[in-house]
Design a protein around this motif. Structure first.
Motif, mmCIF file in Angstrom:
data_model
loop_
_atom_site.group_PDB
_atom_site.id
_atom_site.type_symbol
_atom_site.label_atom_id
_atom_site.label_comp_id
_atom_site.label_asym_id
_atom_site.label_seq_id
_atom_site.Cartn_x
_atom_site.Cartn_y
_atom_site.Cartn_z
ATOM 1 N N SER A 121 -20.944 72.689 7.441
ATOM 2 C CA SER A 121 -19.543 72.801 7.077
ATOM 3 C C SER A 121 -18.754 71.765 7.852
ATOM 4 N N VAL A 122 -17.507 71.542 7.421
ATOM 5 C CA VAL A 122 -16.717 70.429 7.945
ATOM 6 C C VAL A 122 -15.268 70.867 8.110
ATOM 7 N N VAL A 123 -14.626 70.434 9.205
ATOM 8 C CA VAL A 123 -13.179 70.529 9.355
ATOM 9 C C VAL A 123 -12.653 69.142 9.716
ATOM 10 N N PHE A 124 -11.316 68.977 9.668
ATOM 11 C CA PHE A 124 -10.728 67.656 9.846
ATOM 12 C C PHE A 124 -9.654 67.665 10.933
ATOM 13 N N SER A 125 -9.501 66.516 11.592
ATOM 14 C CA SER A 125 -8.404 66.327 12.535
ATOM 15 C C SER A 125 -7.083 66.354 11.782
ATOM 16 N N ARG A 126 -5.997 66.617 12.505
ATOM 17 C CA ARG A 126 -4.718 66.785 11.833
ATOM 18 C C ARG A 126 -4.208 65.496 11.198
ATOM 19 N N ASP A 127 -4.680 64.326 11.668
ATOM 20 C CA ASP A 127 -4.304 63.063 11.024
ATOM 21 C C ASP A 127 -5.246 62.713 9.876
ATOM 22 N N GLU A 128 -6.232 63.571 9.626
ATOM 23 C CA GLU A 128 -7.189 63.462 8.515
ATOM 24 C C GLU A 128 -8.170 62.305 8.664
ATOM 25 N N ARG A 129 -8.166 61.650 9.815
ATOM 26 C CA ARG A 129 -9.074 60.515 9.981
ATOM 27 C C ARG A 129 -10.477 60.945 10.353
ATOM 28 N N TYR A 130 -10.599 62.002 11.153
ATOM 29 C CA TYR A 130 -11.899 62.391 11.689
ATOM 30 C C TYR A 130 -12.387 63.688 11.055
ATOM 31 N N ALA A 131 -13.671 63.702 10.755
ATOM 32 C CA ALA A 131 -14.337 64.922 10.279
ATOM 33 C C ALA A 131 -15.239 65.439 11.395
ATOM 34 N N TYR A 132 -15.226 66.753 11.574
ATOM 35 C CA TYR A 132 -16.125 67.410 12.527
ATOM 36 C C TYR A 132 -17.154 68.184 11.715
ATOM 37 N N VAL A 133 -18.408 67.807 11.883
ATOM 38 C CA VAL A 133 -19.486 68.336 11.050
ATOM 39 C C VAL A 133 -20.323 69.306 11.880
ATOM 40 N N PHE A 134 -20.500 70.508 11.354
ATOM 41 C CA PHE A 134 -21.271 71.550 12.042
ATOM 42 C C PHE A 134 -22.621 71.677 11.338
ATOM 43 N N GLY A 135 -23.692 71.242 12.019
ATOM 44 C CA GLY A 135 -25.023 71.280 11.431
ATOM 45 C C GLY A 135 -25.759 72.559 11.776
ATOM 46 N N ARG A 136 -26.736 72.892 10.972
ATOM 47 C CA ARG A 136 -27.513 74.111 11.203
ATOM 48 C C ARG A 136 -28.372 74.012 12.461
ATOM 49 N N ASP A 137 -28.665 72.786 12.879
ATOM 50 C CA ASP A 137 -29.514 72.580 14.063
ATOM 51 C C ASP A 137 -28.739 72.672 15.369
ATOM 52 N N GLY A 138 -27.453 73.050 15.302
ATOM 53 C CA GLY A 138 -26.643 73.139 16.503
ATOM 54 C C GLY A 138 -25.887 71.868 16.821
ATOM 55 N N GLY A 139 -26.028 70.845 15.990
ATOM 56 C CA GLY A 139 -25.322 69.599 16.215
ATOM 57 C C GLY A 139 -23.845 69.688 15.830
ATOM 58 N N LEU A 140 -22.996 69.128 16.676
ATOM 59 C CA LEU A 140 -21.577 68.948 16.381
ATOM 60 C C LEU A 140 -21.322 67.449 16.370
ATOM 61 N N THR A 141 -20.869 66.924 15.230
ATOM 62 C CA THR A 141 -20.729 65.486 15.061
ATOM 63 C C THR A 141 -19.302 65.143 14.664
ATOM 64 N N LYS A 142 -18.718 64.181 15.378
ATOM 65 C CA LYS A 142 -17.395 63.666 15.039
ATOM 66 C C LYS A 142 -17.575 62.356 14.276
ATOM 67 N N VAL A 143 -16.975 62.297 13.085
ATOM 68 C CA VAL A 143 -17.168 61.160 12.188
ATOM 69 C C VAL A 143 -15.822 60.498 11.907
ATOM 70 N N ASP A 144 -15.781 59.179 11.972
ATOM 71 C CA ASP A 144 -14.598 58.400 11.618
ATOM 72 C C ASP A 144 -14.691 58.058 10.128
ATOM 73 N N LEU A 145 -13.814 58.658 9.316
ATOM 74 C CA LEU A 145 -13.884 58.451 7.872
ATOM 75 C C LEU A 145 -13.474 57.039 7.476
#
Length: 389
Positions: free
Chosen positions: A63-87
């Protein structure tokens, strides 16, 4: 004069080049390619793919949520990974392995904190949204020495998080006024095995589905001192008990006006609920066991997809008449749906046919198909400004 004109032309060309490199974030989104640990960055003005990002680990229930400026996505993986992505740059900013098995997350009202819901070890961990440094660890210890899986994690007004304990039959409310010492309010004995939850769009009510009984647990966040009460008691007691092939996602509840359209667990029905008193108004027979029941942003239509073996079908319900007005057959394994912010289009993933489809919601006709490898979740950046998403 020639020199002045040349200088102005040079500035004009430089400005045009720079403008060509710029874009906003309001029509961006991501599509999860669950089999290969990738994200597709997409835009829904022209319905195109912009980039592909690799290296996000196990995305089988991402699943994914976004920063309030909508630039960054935070991705929650099933393996316990938390990833910050620059769109905008189409790349990973930072990735941390924060647990052994996680099931989703949320971002706080002020956009400063990202919380992750964990199965193993059971509990919630909270991170600085800028640095991904952990600021709080909340083990879900419901009895001495026993940790529960946590589910149904959402953000709530007042910079709070709410989640449920699947094994502990509890709801916990977390106040982030002091992020390093979050204040936790525990509500015990809410009902058996809460499996998922939602928060209403106005942020007032948190509702947990109960796998162990025919009811749901409701917490009024305006008056948490009143505790949790049961709603929809016995909603399936008169129906044949069917095998549950996939648990419905309560986050996909459709709230349209004063009604909520809710998937019935294990039944081929959508329940219509009065949100004033949380009683059942009606039941709508549908094609299969609903997974997502989602309202178009204007509340006029409700789109429904289904669990296996009926997951090749999507049905559209008119919210006013409560009648099915369209049955679509997009393809094999329709997993997720997402409306554009104003609802003129709907994107859906067709996992086993390796494509994403875009529909005109007024005519309910197919507009476009995009290739994607085993797509599942679709998330658009307008979620950044909606409670609970």
């Amino acid at each position: 004069m020639r020199s002045l004109l040349a200088t102005l032309l040079a500035f004009s060309l430089a400005g045009s080049a720079l403008a060509g490199d710029l874009r906003g974030t309001g029509d961006l989104g991501v599509v999860v390619e669950r089999a290969n640990g990738k994200l597709l960055v997409v835009e829904h003005t022209g319905d195109t793919r912009l980039s592909e990002i690799e290296g996000l680990g196990d995305l089988s229930h991402a699943s994914v949520v976004f920063s309030r400026d909508e630039r960054y996505a935070y991705v929650f993986g099933r393996d316990g990974g938390l990833t910050k992505v620059d769109l905008l740059k189409g790349r990973i900013v930072k990735r941390v392995m924060q647990s052994g098995n996680s099931i989703g997350g949320a971002i706080s009202q002020d956009g400063k904190w990202v919380a992750v819901s964990n199965y193993k070890p059971g509990g919630v961990r909270i991170f600085d949204a800028t640095t991904l440094e952990m600021v709080a660890d909340i083990p879900a210890e419901y009895t001495p020495g026993k940790l529960s899986k946590t589910v149904g994690l959402v953000d709530a007004p007042g910079n709070r998080f709410v989640f449920s304990l699947y094994d502990g039959d509890q709801i916990w409310l977390v106040d982030m006024k002091d992020p390093h010492k979050p204040a936790i309010t525990r509500f015990e004995h809410i009902g058996r095995a809460p499996y998922d939850a939602l928060i209403t769009p106005d942020g007032r009510y948190y509702i947990a589905g109960l796998f162990g009984e025919d009811s749901m647990a409701l917490l009024d966040l305006w008056h948490p001192e009143n505790g949790v009460r049961k709603i929809l008691k016995g909603y399936a007691e008169h129906d044949e008990k069917l095998p549950v092939y996939k648990m419905p996602h309560l986050e996909g509840w459709a709230v349209a006006g004063s009604k909520a359209f809710v998937p019935a667990v294990g039944q081929h029905k959508v329940l219509v609920i009065d949100t004033a008193d949380w009683t059942i108004l009606d039941e709508i027979d549908v094609h299969g066991q609903p997974v997502f029941v989602m309202a178009r942003p204007d509340g006029r239509q409700v789109w429904v997809n289904f669990a296996h073996p009926d997951n090749d079908t999507v049905q559209v319900i008119d919210a006013e008449s409560q009648h099915i007005i369209k049955t679509l057959k997009p393809g094999k394994a329709v997993l997720h749906m997402e409306f554009t912010p104003r609802g003129e289009k709907l994107w859906l993933s067709v996992r086993d046919d390796n494509r994403v489809q875009v529909y005109d919601t007024a005519t309910m006709t197919l507009l476009k198909e995009l290739p994607a490898e085993k797509p599942s979740g679709i998330f658009f950046t307008d979620r950044a400004h909606r409670t609970g998403l």
